[in-house]
Structures are given as C-alpha cells and as structure tokens.
Design a protein around this motif. Structure first.
Motif, short mmCIF file in Angstrom:
data_model
loop_
_atom_site.label_atom_id
_atom_site.label_comp_id
_atom_site.label_asym_id
_atom_site.label_seq_id
_atom_site.Cartn_x
_atom_site.Cartn_y
_atom_site.Cartn_z
N PHE A 123 7.06 52.83 55.93
CA PHE A 123 6.73 53.33 54.90
C PHE A 123 5.38 55.07 54.42
CE2 PHE A 123 2.71 50.87 56.81
CZ PHE A 123 1.16 51.82 57.27
N VAL A 124 4.88 55.18 53.53
CA VAL A 124 3.85 56.23 53.57
C VAL A 124 3.21 56.60 52.20
CG1 VAL A 124 5.40 58.06 55.25
CG2 VAL A 124 6.15 58.06 52.35
N GLN A 125 2.03 57.14 51.89
CA GLN A 125 1.18 56.84 51.50
C GLN A 125 0.42 57.81 50.94
OE1 GLN A 125 -3.26 54.53 50.65
NE2 GLN A 125 -2.09 54.60 52.15
N PRO A 126 1.85 58.83 49.64
CA PRO A 126 1.10 60.24 48.99
C PRO A 126 0.37 59.80 47.60
CG PRO A 126 3.43 59.52 48.48
CD PRO A 126 3.39 58.35 49.52
N TYR A 127 0.07 60.42 46.56
CA TYR A 127 -0.28 60.38 46.07
C TYR A 127 0.23 60.92 44.39
CZ TYR A 127 -5.30 59.03 48.00
OH TYR A 127 -5.32 58.71 48.42
N MET A 128 0.19 60.14 43.27
CA MET A 128 0.48 61.02 42.29
C MET A 128 -0.39 60.74 41.55
SD MET A 128 3.87 58.07 42.03
CE MET A 128 4.91 58.85 40.50
N VAL A 149 -0.15 55.74 46.01
CA VAL A 149 1.13 55.16 45.91
C VAL A 149 1.59 54.75 47.49
CG1 VAL A 149 1.74 56.13 43.86
CG2 VAL A 149 2.76 57.23 45.62
N LEU A 150 2.67 53.77 47.48
CA LEU A 150 2.66 53.36 48.71
C LEU A 150 4.37 52.83 48.47
CD1 LEU A 150 2.05 52.23 51.06
CD2 LEU A 150 2.22 50.04 49.66
N VAL A 151 5.14 54.14 49.15
CA VAL A 151 6.34 54.03 49.49
C VAL A 151 7.41 53.69 51.13
CG1 VAL A 151 8.26 55.98 49.48
CG2 VAL A 151 6.18 56.79 48.33
N VAL A 152 8.46 52.76 49.84
CA VAL A 152 8.45 51.22 51.57
C VAL A 152 9.83 51.03 50.97
CG1 VAL A 152 8.58 49.26 52.46
CG2 VAL A 152 6.39 50.71 50.66
N ARG A 153 10.64 51.33 52.47
CA ARG A 153 11.69 51.14 52.45
C ARG A 153 12.24 49.64 52.73
NH1 ARG A 153 15.76 54.30 52.43
NH2 ARG A 153 14.27 55.55 53.83
N GLN A 154 13.17 49.14 51.82
CA GLN A 154 13.14 47.55 51.59
C GLN A 154 14.18 47.61 52.75
OE1 GLN A 154 11.03 46.23 49.22
NE2 GLN A 154 10.48 47.95 49.23
N ASP A 202 13.36 60.88 53.32
CA ASP A 202 13.90 59.42 53.90
C ASP A 202 14.07 59.52 55.35
OD1 ASP A 202 15.33 58.29 51.68
OD2 ASP A 202 17.09 58.38 52.04
N SER A 203 13.51 60.85 55.94
CA SER A 203 13.36 60.63 57.10
C SER A 203 11.83 60.36 57.93
CB SER A 203 13.75 61.94 58.42
OG SER A 203 12.62 62.82 57.71
N GLN A 204 11.14 59.94 56.95
CA GLN A 204 9.76 59.64 56.89
C GLN A 204 9.68 57.71 56.96
OE1 GLN A 204 7.90 61.55 53.98
NE2 GLN A 204 6.63 61.89 55.41
N LEU A 205 11.36 57.03 56.53
CA LEU A 205 11.88 55.93 56.25
C LEU A 205 12.64 55.70 57.13
CD1 LEU A 205 10.17 55.97 51.99
CD2 LEU A 205 9.24 55.47 53.90
N ALA A 264 -3.17 52.86 55.14
CA ALA A 264 -2.74 53.72 56.60
C ALA A 264 -1.97 54.37 55.91
CB ALA A 264 -1.76 52.92 57.86
N ASP A 265 -1.72 55.81 56.42
CA ASP A 265 -1.35 56.64 55.65
C ASP A 265 0.48 56.87 56.22
OD1 ASP A 265 -3.58 58.11 55.14
OD2 ASP A 265 -3.79 59.11 56.75
N ALA A 266 1.35 55.82 56.96
CA ALA A 266 1.92 56.08 57.43
C ALA A 266 2.49 55.13 58.51
CB ALA A 266 2.76 57.45 57.77
N GLY A 267 3.45 54.40 59.07
CA GLY A 267 3.75 53.48 59.85
C GLY A 267 4.96 52.32 59.21
N THR A 268 4.44 51.22 60.13
CA THR A 268 5.50 50.48 59.98
C THR A 268 5.06 48.84 59.31
OG1 THR A 268 6.93 51.24 60.86
CG2 THR A 268 8.09 48.97 60.59
#
Length: 171
Positions: free
Chosen positions: A53-58, A63-68, A44-47, A90-94
């Motif tokens: 957002f962060v972009q890890p892999y499954m 995948v794109l993990v995004v705080r709504q 959660d500290s990354q969001l 991008a790997d991470a950002g807003t």
C-alpha cells in the motif's frame, strides 16, 4: 467570494499575493480543480505484491491505495467511518489488514469492515459491517501501470468523463 479579475491579470503577467493566503480562493481551487481532477495515485512498482500500500492524498483527503490478492488495485479514503481516525498510519508498506486506533475496528485490503472490537458489548450487534467500511474511491483508471482516481462527488457530478488514456495521449 473574491473576484479573480482583481487578483490575477494574465495579460500583464501579475498575481496579487492574496492568491496564496485567501481562504475563499483556496476552497474554490480545491472544489473546481483538485477535487474534480484525476489524481495520479501510485506506480505499480510501489505495489509489488498483495497487501502492498501507499497513502497519497486526493486534494486534502488521505487515501489508501492497496494491491489486492487478485492483483487489482483498490482505493479508499483512509479515515475510519466511526471516529475519522486513520485506518492506516504508515505512508507505505505491506499489511494483511488495517485497524483504526480509536476503537480497533479492523478492515481488509479492500477497506471492508471485517471486525469490531467488543462488538456485542459495546455496539450491541447494531452495526452493519457492510455499511461501516472505508469510503471507496469508485472511479479508478489504470493507465500503463499508473492508477489514477477521482473523488466520489466529482464522479457523480460528471459521469461522462473522457478516459485517462485519451487525456494523456500516446506516450
């Protein structure tokens, strides 16, 4: 398919070097292990705020993990449904939106298709926006501020999975 008994001997404690290079073993490991397993996606500290957002892999899927905006976290596969280009490079950002660089399709924070470039001229208004969004990762579990996800196919094959909290135990 290669026989695991030929390349691995746990009693003797040795592995045949082919386990690192054999494509059949790689595919089997992805299918039976990584694609079915719950995957830690972010902290959660990354969001910290909406649009983070962060972009890890499954497994092998970005995948794109995004705080709504409501504070929840949504996860979708990163490729655009149209030409499989990434909707976020991008790997991470807003961000407030995400855009495919191939045709410029625009997605909201939840991965819903919200705008098509040249919609009338190029697509003759024939594309349903509700069907053009990024593929969602439907099985998301948040355990102590850590979101975990499982790919769509695994969730459909194993609907009665043990909750993440029960797997991790008391931490």
């Amino acid at each position: 398919m290669i026989d695991l008994n030929i390349v691995v001997d746990p009693d003797q404690g040795w592995n045949d070097p082919r386990i690192y290079t054999n494509q059949d073993l790689h595919d089997r490991e992805l299918e039976d292990g990584f694609e079915r397993a719950r995957r830690f996606l972010a902290s959660d500290s990354q969001l910290p705020k909406p649009g983070s957002f962060v972009q890890p892999y499954m497994a092998e899927n970005p995948v794109l993990v995004v705080r709504q905006r409501d504070g929840s976290v949504k996860v979708s596969r990163n490729p655009c449904q149209h030409r499989r280009m990434r909707i976020c490079r991008a790997d991470a950002g807003t961000s407030k939106t995400y855009s495919c660089t191939y045709y410029g399709w625009v997605y909201d924070l939840a991965g819903n298709l919200i705008n098509l470039s040249l919609e009338e001229q190029a697509h003759r208004n024939e594309i349903e926006r509700s069907e053009g969004g990024a593929l969602k990762v439907p099985q998301i579990a948040n355990y102590r501020s850590f979101p975990f996800g499982t790919r769509l196919e695994a969730q459909m094959q194993e609907p009665n999975r043990v909750p993440v909290a029960a797997l991790i135990g008391k931490a």
